[in-house]
Design an enzyme around this catalytic site. Structure first.
Site, PDB file in Angstrom:
ATOM      1  CE1 TYR A 198     -55.138  34.518   7.974  1.00  0.00           C
ATOM      2  CE2 TYR A 198     -56.472  36.248   7.655  1.00  0.00           C
ATOM      3  CZ  TYR A 198     -56.259  34.925   8.000  1.00  0.00           C
ATOM      4  OH  TYR A 198     -57.339  34.023   8.313  1.00  0.00           O
ATOM      5  CE  LYS A 225     -60.420  32.719   7.758  1.00  0.00           C
ATOM      6  NZ  LYS A 225     -61.135  31.575   7.647  1.00  0.00           N
TER       7      LYS A 225
HETATM    8  P1  NAP Z   1     -56.616  22.914   8.714  1.00  0.00           P
HETATM    9  O1  NAP Z   1     -56.566  21.859   9.542  1.00  0.00           O
HETATM   10  O2  NAP Z   1     -55.653  22.728   7.691  1.00  0.00           O
HETATM   11  O3  NAP Z   1     -58.304  23.112   7.893  1.00  0.00           O
HETATM   12  C1  NAP Z   1     -58.410  23.665   6.931  1.00  0.00           C
HETATM   13  C2  NAP Z   1     -59.445  22.603   6.231  1.00  0.00           C
HETATM   14  O4  NAP Z   1     -60.037  23.255   5.016  1.00  0.00           O
HETATM   15  C3  NAP Z   1     -58.652  21.443   5.672  1.00  0.00           C
HETATM   16  O5  NAP Z   1     -59.547  20.355   6.117  1.00  0.00           O
HETATM   17  C4  NAP Z   1     -58.777  21.786   4.329  1.00  0.00           C
HETATM   18  O6  NAP Z   1     -58.665  20.744   3.505  1.00  0.00           O
HETATM   19  C5  NAP Z   1     -60.102  22.352   4.085  1.00  0.00           C
HETATM   20  N1  NAP Z   1     -60.362  22.633   2.690  1.00  0.00           N
HETATM   21  C6  NAP Z   1     -59.417  23.416   1.779  1.00  0.00           C
HETATM   22  N2  NAP Z   1     -60.303  23.503   0.579  1.00  0.00           N
HETATM   23  C7  NAP Z   1     -61.289  23.014   0.768  1.00  0.00           C
HETATM   24  C8  NAP Z   1     -62.138  22.724  -0.374  1.00  0.00           C
HETATM   25  N3  NAP Z   1     -61.809  23.000  -1.741  1.00  0.00           N
HETATM   26  N4  NAP Z   1     -63.406  21.862  -0.020  1.00  0.00           N
HETATM   27  C9  NAP Z   1     -63.356  21.482   1.306  1.00  0.00           C
HETATM   28  N5  NAP Z   1     -62.460  21.790   2.208  1.00  0.00           N
HETATM   29  C10 NAP Z   1     -61.494  22.337   1.854  1.00  0.00           C
HETATM   30  O7  NAP Z   1     -56.525  24.347   9.349  1.00  0.00           O
HETATM   31  P2  NAP Z   1     -57.450  25.356  10.568  1.00  0.00           P
HETATM   32  O8  NAP Z   1     -56.340  26.232  10.973  1.00  0.00           O
HETATM   33  O9  NAP Z   1     -57.997  24.348  11.397  1.00  0.00           O
HETATM   34  O10 NAP Z   1     -58.230  25.881   9.553  1.00  0.00           O
HETATM   35  C11 NAP Z   1     -59.879  25.860   9.956  1.00  0.00           C
HETATM   36  C12 NAP Z   1     -60.523  27.193   9.719  1.00  0.00           C
HETATM   37  O11 NAP Z   1     -59.883  28.104  11.023  1.00  0.00           O
HETATM   38  C13 NAP Z   1     -60.238  27.953   8.659  1.00  0.00           C
HETATM   39  O12 NAP Z   1     -61.166  28.707   8.084  1.00  0.00           O
HETATM   40  C14 NAP Z   1     -59.005  29.056   8.839  1.00  0.00           C
HETATM   41  O13 NAP Z   1     -58.814  30.284   8.306  1.00  0.00           O
HETATM   42  C15 NAP Z   1     -59.426  29.237  10.539  1.00  0.00           C
HETATM   43  N6  NAP Z   1     -58.596  29.887  11.496  1.00  0.00           N
HETATM   44  C16 NAP Z   1     -57.479  29.391  11.707  1.00  0.00           C
HETATM   45  C17 NAP Z   1     -56.407  29.939  12.652  1.00  0.00           C
HETATM   46  C18 NAP Z   1     -55.289  29.218  12.905  1.00  0.00           C
HETATM   47  O14 NAP Z   1     -54.292  29.864  13.339  1.00  0.00           O
HETATM   48  N7  NAP Z   1     -55.021  28.081  12.667  1.00  0.00           N
HETATM   49  C19 NAP Z   1     -56.746  30.998  13.173  1.00  0.00           C
HETATM   50  C20 NAP Z   1     -58.085  31.572  12.956  1.00  0.00           C
HETATM   51  C21 NAP Z   1     -58.988  31.238  12.045  1.00  0.00           C
HETATM   52  P3  NAP Z   1     -56.893  20.529   2.934  1.00  0.00           P
HETATM   53  O15 NAP Z   1     -55.963  20.437   3.702  1.00  0.00           O
HETATM   54  O16 NAP Z   1     -57.118  19.403   1.787  1.00  0.00           O
HETATM   55  O17 NAP Z   1     -56.567  21.831   2.054  1.00  0.00           O
END
Ligand code: NAP
Length: 258
Positions: A159, A166
């Site tokens: 990570y 984070k």
């Molecule tokens: P996701 O569907 O890939 O969402 C991440 C989003 O961030 C995507 O829409 C991505 O766009 C966007 N992003 C990246 N760079 C950006 C920028 N410069 N400007 C605007 N948007 C941008 O994945 P997710 O898992 O749902 O993630 C959402 C949040 O949850 C993140 O903060 C992640 O760290 C957190 N989280 C996820 C998990 C997990 O296991 N999935 C667990 C805990 C926390 P692109 O796809 O174009 O890059």
């Protein structure tokens, strides 16, 4: 009955929908189900093709581009929002990014460029978006929700720089909560267990993380995006009125384990 919906009449802007697996989408669906009108941002044309149909499925009338690394795009977005809604009750920040090579191997090898990029997109953007939303949010108090992960607190192999981002994000939540409390704006993070999404697939050995999470948690199962959505909607409703500065876990209890 529609008037029993806890978010009837509320307007929410959701950042971070990439596709139907996104945690942002899970939150957006619950906000909509509770009566909120939901607006969406997307990053680039490829994602626009994915986000528009999802937005239309919940009757959204506000779908705009926003790359959070572009201050101009952020300013333009909020100026359009002011003209479109003239109010904002909820901001959902569900954005994170780190270079793929920084999500494996040795943390000590993280480049300065990769380090700053991860912090800029994954943590500083919360501060900037909240600041730009303030004139709309402060009219009647407001809710800001972001997404974090336990790698902010403890070392999770691979990570790496995202754990540092984070940790920064969770500290930003506390300082924003203090700063904006007098305006009755709440700011919270949801620390979610692993869910298979686009962003998650960038973390090396994510499958192992998923498997271990299921085995090692008190509840012996992985979380769903829906349960993240439920807490997101709760925080934005009347139940969240006096919750601020917190990091709340939706992780099947993983964080209590030694
Ligand atoms: P996701 O569907 O890939 O969402 C991440 C989003 O961030 C995507 O829409 C991505 O766009 C966007 N992003 C990246 N760079 C950006 C920028 N410069 N400007 C605007 N948007 C941008 O994945 P997710 O898992 O749902 O993630 C959402 C949040 O949850 C993140 O903060 C992640 O760290 C957190 N989280 C996820 C998990 C997990 O296991 N999935 C667990 C805990 C926390 P692109 O796809 O174009 O890059």
């Amino acid at each position: 009955m529609s008037d029993s919906k806890i978010l009837a009449g509320k307007k929410a802007l959701v950042f971070g929908v990439a596709n139907e697996r996104s945690l942002a989408w899970a939150i957006a669906k619950k906000l909509h189900a509770q009566g909120a009108e939901v607006g969406f941002t997307y990053l680039g044309e490829a994602l626009e093709r994915r986000v528009r149909p999802l937005a239309e499925s919940v009757g959204s009338t506000f779908v705009e581009p926003c790359d959070v690394t572009s201050p101009e795009q952020v300013k333009t977005l909020f100026s359009k929002l002011r003209d479109h809604w003239g109010q904002l009750d909820t901001l959902v920040h569900s954005i994170a990014f780190a270079n793929k090579e920084d999500l494996e191997g040795h943390f000590v090898a993280t480049s300065k460029e990769g380090f700053l990029k991860a912090i800029e997109i994954s943590a500083y953007s919360l501060v900037e978006l909240t600041r730009e939303a303030l004139p709309l949010l402060e009219r009647q108090g407001g809710r800001v929700v972001t997404l974090s992960y336990y790698g902010a607190e403890k070392v999770i192999p691979n990570y790496n720089v995202m754990g540092v981002a984070k940790a920064t994000l969770e500290a930003c939540v506390r300082y924003l909560a203090w700063d904006l409390g007098e305006k009755k704006i709440t700011v919270n993070a949801i620390s979610a267990g692993p869910v298979k999404t686009l962003a998650a697939s960038g973390v090396r050995d994510f499958r192992t993380m998923l498997k271990q999470a299921a085995e090692k948690t008190p509840l012996k199962e992985n979380i769903t995006a829906d349960s993240v959505g439920e807490l997101g909607a709760y925080l934005c409703g009347p139940g969240g009125q006096h919750i601020t500065g917190s990091t709340m876990y939706v992780d099947s209890g993983a964080h209590i384990m030694g």
